[in-house]
Design an enzyme around this catalytic site. Structure first.
Site, PDB file in Angstrom:
ATOM      1  N   ASP A   8       7.620   2.337  -2.652  1.00 42.64           N
ATOM      2  CA  ASP A   8       7.670   3.276  -1.623  1.00 42.64           C
ATOM      3  C   ASP A   8       9.427   3.364  -1.387  1.00 42.64           C
ATOM      4  O   ASP A   8       9.968   4.552  -1.183  1.00 42.64           O
ATOM      5  CB  ASP A   8       6.859   3.131  -0.240  1.00 42.64           C
ATOM      6  CG  ASP A   8       7.102   1.804   0.008  1.00 42.64           C
ATOM      7  OD1 ASP A   8       7.612   0.625  -0.382  1.00 42.64           O
ATOM      8  OD2 ASP A   8       6.423   1.642   1.169  1.00 42.64           O
TER       9      ASP A   8
ATOM     10  N   ASP B 271      15.057  -1.277   0.103  1.00 38.56           N
ATOM     11  CA  ASP B 271      16.186  -1.359   1.082  1.00 38.56           C
ATOM     12  C   ASP B 271      16.865  -2.573   0.636  1.00 38.56           C
ATOM     13  O   ASP B 271      18.109  -2.234   0.085  1.00 38.56           O
ATOM     14  CB  ASP B 271      15.299  -1.789   2.418  1.00 38.56           C
ATOM     15  CG  ASP B 271      16.155  -2.007   3.658  1.00 38.56           C
ATOM     16  OD1 ASP B 271      17.199  -1.661   3.579  1.00 38.56           O
ATOM     17  OD2 ASP B 271      15.601  -2.792   4.931  1.00 38.56           O
TER      18      ASP B 271
ATOM     19  N   LYS C  97       0.873  -1.081  -0.106  1.00 37.22           N
ATOM     20  CA  LYS C  97       0.117   0.145  -0.213  1.00 37.22           C
ATOM     21  C   LYS C  97       0.862   1.277  -0.032  1.00 37.22           C
ATOM     22  O   LYS C  97       0.426   2.328  -0.255  1.00 37.22           O
ATOM     23  CB  LYS C  97      -1.096   0.069   1.421  1.00 37.22           C
ATOM     24  CG  LYS C  97      -1.858  -1.113   1.409  1.00 37.22           C
ATOM     25  CD  LYS C  97      -2.484  -1.254   3.005  1.00 37.22           C
ATOM     26  CE  LYS C  97      -3.105  -2.656   3.081  1.00 37.22           C
ATOM     27  NZ  LYS C  97      -3.037  -2.885   4.529  1.00 37.22           N
ATOM     28  N   GLY C  98       2.044   1.162   0.162  1.00 36.01           N
ATOM     29  CA  GLY C  98       3.056   2.203   0.658  1.00 36.01           C
ATOM     30  C   GLY C  98       3.336   3.038  -0.623  1.00 36.01           C
ATOM     31  O   GLY C  98       3.622   4.421  -0.250  1.00 36.01           O
TER      32      GLY C  98
ATOM     33  N   PHE D  89      14.794   3.727  10.357  1.00 38.81           N
ATOM     34  CA  PHE D  89      13.172   3.171  10.214  1.00 38.81           C
ATOM     35  C   PHE D  89      12.495   4.512   9.821  1.00 38.81           C
ATOM     36  O   PHE D  89      12.327   5.453  10.562  1.00 38.81           O
ATOM     37  CB  PHE D  89      12.667   2.539  10.984  1.00 38.81           C
ATOM     38  CG  PHE D  89      11.517   1.751  10.682  1.00 38.81           C
ATOM     39  CD1 PHE D  89      11.432   0.655   9.977  1.00 38.81           C
ATOM     40  CD2 PHE D  89      10.056   2.287  10.668  1.00 38.81           C
ATOM     41  CE1 PHE D  89      10.393  -0.102   9.410  1.00 38.81           C
ATOM     42  CE2 PHE D  89       8.979   1.707  10.061  1.00 38.81           C
ATOM     43  CZ  PHE D  89       8.959   0.536   9.654  1.00 38.81           C
TER      44      PHE D  89
ATOM     45  N   ARG E  33       0.880   6.263   7.389  1.00 36.71           N
ATOM     46  CA  ARG E  33       0.953   6.363   6.046  1.00 36.71           C
ATOM     47  C   ARG E  33       0.380   7.743   5.418  1.00 36.71           C
ATOM     48  O   ARG E  33       0.687   8.093   4.493  1.00 36.71           O
ATOM     49  CB  ARG E  33       0.031   5.403   5.345  1.00 36.71           C
ATOM     50  CG  ARG E  33       0.442   3.814   5.626  1.00 36.71           C
ATOM     51  CD  ARG E  33      -0.130   2.870   4.516  1.00 36.71           C
ATOM     52  NE  ARG E  33      -0.229   1.514   4.930  1.00 36.71           N
ATOM     53  CZ  ARG E  33       0.977   0.745   4.731  1.00 36.71           C
ATOM     54  NH1 ARG E  33       1.704   1.464   3.730  1.00 36.71           N
ATOM     55  NH2 ARG E  33       0.911  -0.540   5.246  1.00 36.71           N
TER      56      ARG E  33
HETATM   57  P1  IMP Z   1      13.323  -4.813   0.467  1.00 35.92           P
HETATM   58  O1  IMP Z   1      12.809  -6.076  -0.066  1.00 35.92           O
HETATM   59  O2  IMP Z   1      14.287  -5.064   1.611  1.00 35.92           O
HETATM   60  O3  IMP Z   1      13.767  -3.931  -0.400  1.00 35.92           O
HETATM   61  O4  IMP Z   1      12.247  -4.281   1.221  1.00 35.92           O
HETATM   62  C1  IMP Z   1      11.425  -3.381   0.593  1.00 35.92           C
HETATM   63  C2  IMP Z   1      10.151  -3.019   1.630  1.00 35.92           C
HETATM   64  O5  IMP Z   1      10.575  -3.068   2.929  1.00 35.92           O
HETATM   65  C3  IMP Z   1       9.350  -1.818   1.478  1.00 35.92           C
HETATM   66  O6  IMP Z   1       8.348  -1.941   0.393  1.00 35.92           O
HETATM   67  C4  IMP Z   1       8.705  -1.516   2.727  1.00 35.92           C
HETATM   68  O7  IMP Z   1       7.560  -1.974   2.547  1.00 35.92           O
HETATM   69  C5  IMP Z   1       9.466  -2.058   3.721  1.00 35.92           C
HETATM   70  N1  IMP Z   1      10.539  -1.152   4.491  1.00 35.92           N
HETATM   71  C6  IMP Z   1      11.884  -0.920   4.168  1.00 35.92           C
HETATM   72  N2  IMP Z   1      12.254  -0.204   4.885  1.00 35.92           N
HETATM   73  C7  IMP Z   1      11.325   0.574   5.706  1.00 35.92           C
HETATM   74  C8  IMP Z   1      11.112   1.708   6.497  1.00 35.92           C
HETATM   75  O8  IMP Z   1      12.138   2.488   6.858  1.00 35.92           O
HETATM   76  N3  IMP Z   1       9.810   1.917   6.893  1.00 35.92           N
HETATM   77  C9  IMP Z   1       8.774   1.345   6.469  1.00 35.92           C
HETATM   78  N4  IMP Z   1       8.761   0.395   5.680  1.00 35.92           N
HETATM   79  C10 IMP Z   1      10.223  -0.319   5.126  1.00 35.92           C
END
Ligand code: IMP
Length: 182
Positions: free
Chosen positions: A104, A107, A49-50, A156, A169
């Site tokens: 959104d 990471d 949803k982000g 975070f 959000r």
């Molecule tokens: P990745 O697979 O590690 O790149 O994960 C990305 C997902 O992790 C994003 O779509 C977010 O839902 C969540 N995420 C990663 N870091 C944050 C943060 O600092 N705040 C909120 N959600 C995060």
């Protein structure tokens, strides 16, 4: 600059709503210039949803014909790989289309690597990625991101689509959550 009352659970604002608005204009122009003379249909796919606030603001600045669609995935880390479960798939076929995924935050890059693979296996002509935020220090997969709004430190963050336990959000800015709120 308009003064925004800072939420009690936010330690500091990293990206203001004005900065986001300005960056959406710039990215919208870059994206339009890239897709303007392509033969295939562009479909912009938001990851729920982000991505919702970013997607809504970004597409207003893209001036080529496009379709929008949404996908919802949940990812969990297995023993040797990240498994991505599709909670909601795109509604329309993407075969032969130019797909622009809107996220959104990137990471580790694991979720997007899986999602890009899904679109490639569905026969998309090309798959590009636009993300509001990137945490370069968290990256494990060296995934190519075509459009990045802002790079942020490995903290975070919440707001403008990003949540902690489904909250925050709706904040119009991106901020760091206070330790006491976690
Ligand atoms: P990745 O697979 O590690 O790149 O994960 C990305 C997902 O992790 C994003 O779509 C977010 O839902 C969540 N995420 C990663 N870091 C944050 C943060 O600092 N705040 C909120 N959600 C995060």
């Amino acid at each position: 600059m308009e003064t925004v009352a800072i939420h009690k659970d936010v330690a500091e604002i990293l990206v203001s709503s004005e900065q986001i608005e300005e960056r959406c204009k710039q990215l919208g122009k870059e994206i339009s210039d890239y897709y303007r003379n392509k033969d295939a249909q562009l479909v912009v796919v938001g990851l729920l949803k982000g991505s919702v606030p970013f997607m809504a603001d970004l597409i207003k600045h893209i001036d080529v014909d496009l379709e929008i669609d949404f996908m919802d995935v949940s990812s969990y880390v297995g023993t040797d790989s990240t498994e991505v479960k599709i909670l909601k798939d795109v509604e329309n076929p993407v075969t032969g289309k130019e797909v622009l995924i809107v996220e959104d935050i990137v990471d580790t890059g694991k979720t997007l690597q899986e999602v890009v693979g899904l679109f490639q296996s569905k026969g998309a002509k090309d798959v590009r990625i636009a993300t509001l935020l990137s945490k370069p220090e968290g990256r494990i997969i060296d995934i190519k991101i075509d459009y990045i709004g802002f790079s942020v430190p490995n903290k975070f963050v919440i707001g403008y689509g990003l949540d902690y336990n489904q909250k925050y959000r709706n904040l119009p800015y991106v901020g760091v959550i206070k330790k006491e709120a976690i």
